[in-house]
Design an enzyme around this catalytic site. Sequence first.
Site, PDB file in Angstrom:
ATOM      1  N   HIS A 169     -91.029  17.928   4.281  1.00 44.41           N
ATOM      2  CA  HIS A 169     -90.542  17.448   2.858  1.00 44.41           C
ATOM      3  C   HIS A 169     -90.839  17.726   2.043  1.00 44.41           C
ATOM      4  O   HIS A 169     -90.175  17.928   0.736  1.00 44.41           O
ATOM      5  CB  HIS A 169     -89.609  16.907   3.420  1.00 44.41           C
ATOM      6  CG  HIS A 169     -89.544  14.977   3.129  1.00 44.41           C
ATOM      7  ND1 HIS A 169     -90.687  14.395   4.054  1.00 44.41           N
ATOM      8  CD2 HIS A 169     -89.726  14.518   1.819  1.00 44.41           C
ATOM      9  CE1 HIS A 169     -91.349  13.335   2.976  1.00 44.41           C
ATOM     10  NE2 HIS A 169     -90.129  13.214   2.205  1.00 44.41           N
ATOM     11  N   SER A 210     -93.987   9.372   0.220  1.00 48.08           N
ATOM     12  CA  SER A 210     -94.290  10.519   1.191  1.00 48.08           C
ATOM     13  C   SER A 210     -94.974  11.262   1.177  1.00 48.08           C
ATOM     14  O   SER A 210     -96.061  11.460   0.021  1.00 48.08           O
ATOM     15  CB  SER A 210     -92.806  10.958   0.620  1.00 48.08           C
ATOM     16  OG  SER A 210     -92.287  10.810   1.639  1.00 48.08           O
ATOM     17  N   GLY A 211     -95.722  12.070   2.123  1.00 44.97           N
ATOM     18  CA  GLY A 211     -97.049  12.231   2.440  1.00 44.97           C
ATOM     19  C   GLY A 211     -97.956  12.008   2.642  1.00 44.97           C
ATOM     20  O   GLY A 211     -98.947  12.472   2.791  1.00 44.97           O
TER      21      GLY A 211
HETATM   22  N1  ARG Z   1     -88.643   9.546   1.903  1.00 51.03           N
HETATM   23  C1  ARG Z   1     -89.698   9.462   0.875  1.00 51.03           C
HETATM   24  C2  ARG Z   1     -90.426   9.966  -0.125  1.00 51.03           C
HETATM   25  O1  ARG Z   1     -90.178  11.126  -0.315  1.00 51.03           O
HETATM   26  C3  ARG Z   1     -90.273   8.468   1.679  1.00 51.03           C
HETATM   27  C4  ARG Z   1     -89.768   6.703   2.660  1.00 51.03           C
HETATM   28  C5  ARG Z   1     -90.524   6.347   3.127  1.00 51.03           C
HETATM   29  N2  ARG Z   1     -89.518   5.493   2.979  1.00 51.03           N
HETATM   30  C6  ARG Z   1     -89.708   3.892   4.063  1.00 51.03           C
HETATM   31  N3  ARG Z   1     -88.509   2.738   4.048  1.00 51.03           N
HETATM   32  N4  ARG Z   1     -90.847   3.696   4.550  1.00 51.03           N
HETATM   33  O2  ARG Z   1     -91.472   9.651  -1.081  1.00 51.03           O
END
Ligand code: ARG
Length: 302
Positions: A109, A251-252
Amino acid sequence: MKLLDTKLLKVLAFCGVFLLLAAVGGVIALVVLSLQSNNVICADSTGCKNSTSLQNCDCGISAAATSRIIGGSDVTTGQFPFQVSLQTNSSHICGGTLVSCSWVLTARHCFSGSTTPQDWVAVVGTLNLNDVTSPNVQKRVLKNIVYYNTSSSNDNDIALVELQSPVVFTEFVQPACLPLDTTMLTVGQTCTILGWGLTSEGGSPSYNLLQAQINLYSNSECQNLLNTPITNSMICAGVPNGGADTCQGDSGGPLLCADNETKKWIVAGITSSGHGCGRPNSPGVYTRTTDFNSWIRSYVFS
Ligand code: ARG
């Protein structure tokens, strides 16, 4: 005249043989050197292809003696030399994990903004995103972005990106270990999360790389808590009271768990999603890397 001719011929022949020997020697030296530097610079050695032990693989090694993200503390130099910042237009978008000299593991994503490899730069060897001048920093434009499959569901939030040229392994730049076929993750086990993401829900990102310790949840408990489907290719981690979690911008990046046998760091998960950040009884959701082991290995060790 005849004598001269023979002498001349002898000299010429000698020179010819000499040149030939020099050329052959040069080629051999080059081959040996490049083989050696391959071993030294990029440790995609046969030891790392072994999928049942990390004993002979130079991966997942932390220079530190011990082992915001939400509730985080500063990472020290060389502690996690595999952390990558994936950037477009010089801004940090996502984390990633260096798994060889040419490959970075990250979340699918992360590429919702751009799927063009040339738009992306992988930055390794730094703890501080403002520190662009450090000689330890290595930057590489991406050559290739590989997705696990083309479905656009939330599942399989995994991508491998290939660098245009390999990074050079140093004290500050090292690969993490890939999971083994034998890697066992246990519920309650303590693992580490890393990132430059938001330090509170809706808050601001961190310029320094932060780490936090969280525990693994069972999929069934996680699904009950989050009230959303948690598939077999996901793994949840957090702390019951909240306060330690990944958040936007993380993320990632890796969920790192220590290998039982060697204590080397394995990238067991990829930061993927969650409900808010750091809330009580709301673990983060990570891509379960062990589920993609043969897919990842087919690229990284090909
Ligand atoms: N989707 C988020 C990003 O793009 C990461 C979210 C992780 N969230 C969590 N509560 N652990 O960076």
